[in-house]
Design a protein around this motif. Structure first.
Motif, short mmCIF file in Angstrom:
data_model
loop_
_atom_site.label_atom_id
_atom_site.label_comp_id
_atom_site.label_asym_id
_atom_site.label_seq_id
_atom_site.Cartn_x
_atom_site.Cartn_y
_atom_site.Cartn_z
N GLY A 1 37.27 36.87 28.79
CA GLY A 1 37.09 36.30 30.12
C GLY A 1 37.56 34.97 30.19
N GLU B 1 32.21 38.78 37.80
CA GLU B 1 32.85 40.22 37.49
C GLU B 1 33.80 39.63 36.44
OE1 GLU B 1 36.13 42.87 39.46
OE2 GLU B 1 35.49 40.92 40.73
N THR B 2 34.04 38.46 36.38
CA THR B 2 34.94 38.12 35.29
C THR B 2 34.23 38.00 33.65
OG1 THR B 2 36.16 36.58 36.55
CG2 THR B 2 36.64 36.38 34.39
N CYS C 1 39.92 39.03 38.64
CA CYS C 1 38.74 39.07 39.17
C CYS C 1 38.52 38.19 40.31
CB CYS C 1 37.73 39.18 38.06
SG CYS C 1 37.72 40.14 36.62
N TYR D 1 39.50 34.97 36.42
CA TYR D 1 38.85 34.68 37.70
C TYR D 1 39.90 34.02 38.55
CZ TYR D 1 36.31 32.05 41.14
OH TYR D 1 36.03 31.49 42.43
N ILE E 1 43.82 41.25 34.04
CA ILE E 1 42.91 41.92 35.05
C ILE E 1 42.37 40.85 35.68
CG2 ILE E 1 40.95 43.34 35.53
CD1 ILE E 1 41.06 44.70 32.89
N LYS F 1 40.26 39.43 31.44
CA LYS F 1 40.06 39.23 32.75
C LYS F 1 39.95 37.74 33.23
CE LYS F 1 36.64 41.90 33.82
NZ LYS F 1 35.00 42.50 33.68
N THR G 1 41.49 42.70 25.82
CA THR G 1 41.48 42.91 27.19
C THR G 1 41.09 41.49 28.01
OG1 THR G 1 40.93 45.14 26.80
CG2 THR G 1 40.26 44.29 28.97
#
Length: 365
Positions: free
Chosen positions: A22, A91-92, A86, A47, A84, A45, A43
């Motif tokens: 994250g 969510e992140t 967020c 914010y 991705i 993610k 992966t």
């Protein structure tokens, strides 16, 4: 939550098991981290609080990816698009195995955001702050869940350079960070032993920047000439592989005793030398200035010219620089001899001088 400081901190997953990272804070540093993590197969993610923030982050990501491609650390031309986005911190980080925080250096804002990450990230997830100067304990001050999982993971510039310095709340955490950033991310990691303002890199940068500003603003030299001096200092450090070989190997000719003697002379004579510079700055080169400098030297030598004073300075210098001597001896032993080590240093200097592209300079008036 009532967990607080006394809650047992679950161990993080093994560094090799981290899959989801994250990113909170998507400026130059955060986007650089995001690009680096993507290039390593994680992966990622990130914010972003608004569409405007996303657009800005995408520009930073594309620029960072370009650098990684140029450095041959990434191969997919549009790989950065795998990030991705967020719209909330929860969510992140809710399923992240590791979190990299890189928001602005404002203390209260950073504390608030890190405490929110702490509330939503899995208990076993470490939260690395890339704070430039703030200590991990200060950043974690407002965390109510697991404050001890907030760690220092401070880079230089992830898209430009491989440097990373780390510090956990325990030796085990620090070792974990070293393995994660080193083995899993391909960075050059140094392990800090205790908290320090600016850590190592930025404390050096702070001191160096102050010296640069003092000399340029004081009229000692131009910014253009200061840049030249910095480049040459950088060549010496890069060629030698660090300060220990630069000082003992280059300056001391491979002899720690020779370095100690030189450093003793420099330190012992510093007050007089600084005083002479002040006199010259205020009074120039005339007869009065020479007379004042002569008088100052006479007073100085009467007070500090004694052999016991120099021995005291010698002891202080030897104690302060002993670590450099040990490090140089270890490098020489690893190379096979001091001569082999210094020949390698010379080869590196030759490469620097011949291969580095030149940077255009402004023509002087």
């Amino acid at each position: 939550s009532e967990i607080g400081d006394d809650a047992p901190l679950p161990p993080p997953p093994p560094p090799g098991d981290v899959r989801i990272v994250g990113i909170v804070g998507t400026g130059v540093i955060g986007a650089g981290f995001a690009a680096l993590f993507i290039s390593k197969g994680f992966t990622v993610k990130a914010y972003v609080r608004s569409e405007a923030s996303r657009t800005k982050c995408e520009k930073f990501l594309e620029a960072a990816w370009h650098k990684l491609l140029k450095r041959e650390l990434a191969t997919e031309p549009e790989g950065w698009r795998a990030v991705i986005f967020c719209s909330t911190i929860a969510e992140t980080v809710h399923d992240a195995h590791f979190v990299q925080e890189s928001v602005l250096e404002a203390v209260r804002m950073k504390q608030r955001i890190v405490s929110e990450i702490d509330r939503h990230a899995p208990p076993s997830t470490l939260i690395a702050t890339s704070s430039s100067y703030l200590s991990r304990s200060l950043v974690a001050l407002k965390c109510t869940e697991y404050p001890d999982r907030v760690v220092t993971g401070h880079p230089s510039l992830p898209a430009w350079d491989k440097f990373m310095e780390v510090l956990g709340s325990s030796r085990e955490q620090t070792a974990w960070l070293s393995s994660f950033y080193g083995a899993q991310c391909g960075l050059v990691v140094i392990e800090l032993c205790k908290e320090s303002y600016g850590h190592v890199l930025n404390w050096l940068n702070f001191v160096l920047t102050q010296a640069v500003n003092m000399h340029v603003k004081g009229g000692f030299c131009s910014m253009e000439d200061m840049d030249k001096a910095m480049v040459q200092l950088g060549h010496l450090m890069v060629a030698s592989g660090g300060v220990s070989t630069a000082w003992v190997g280059m300056v001391g000719g491979g002899s720690s005793e020779a370095l100690f003697e030189l450093a003793t002379d420099i330190t012992h004579g510093m007050p007089l030398a600084v005083g002479a510079c002040v006199v010259n700055r205020w009074f120039g080169n005339g007869a009065f200035a020479r007379a004042l400098t002569s008088a100052m030297q006479a007073v100085y030598m009467s007070l500090f010219g004694w052999a016991w004073v120099r021995r005291l300075v010698r002891w202080f210098v030897g104690t302060s620089t002993a670590g450099m001597a040990r490090a140089f001896d270890e490098k020489a032993a690893a190379a096979g001899s001091k001569e082999i080590l210094m020949e390698t240093v010379l080869d590196r200097m030759c490469v620097l001088e011949k291969k580095l592209p030149s940077i255009p300079e402004r023509k002087r008036d």
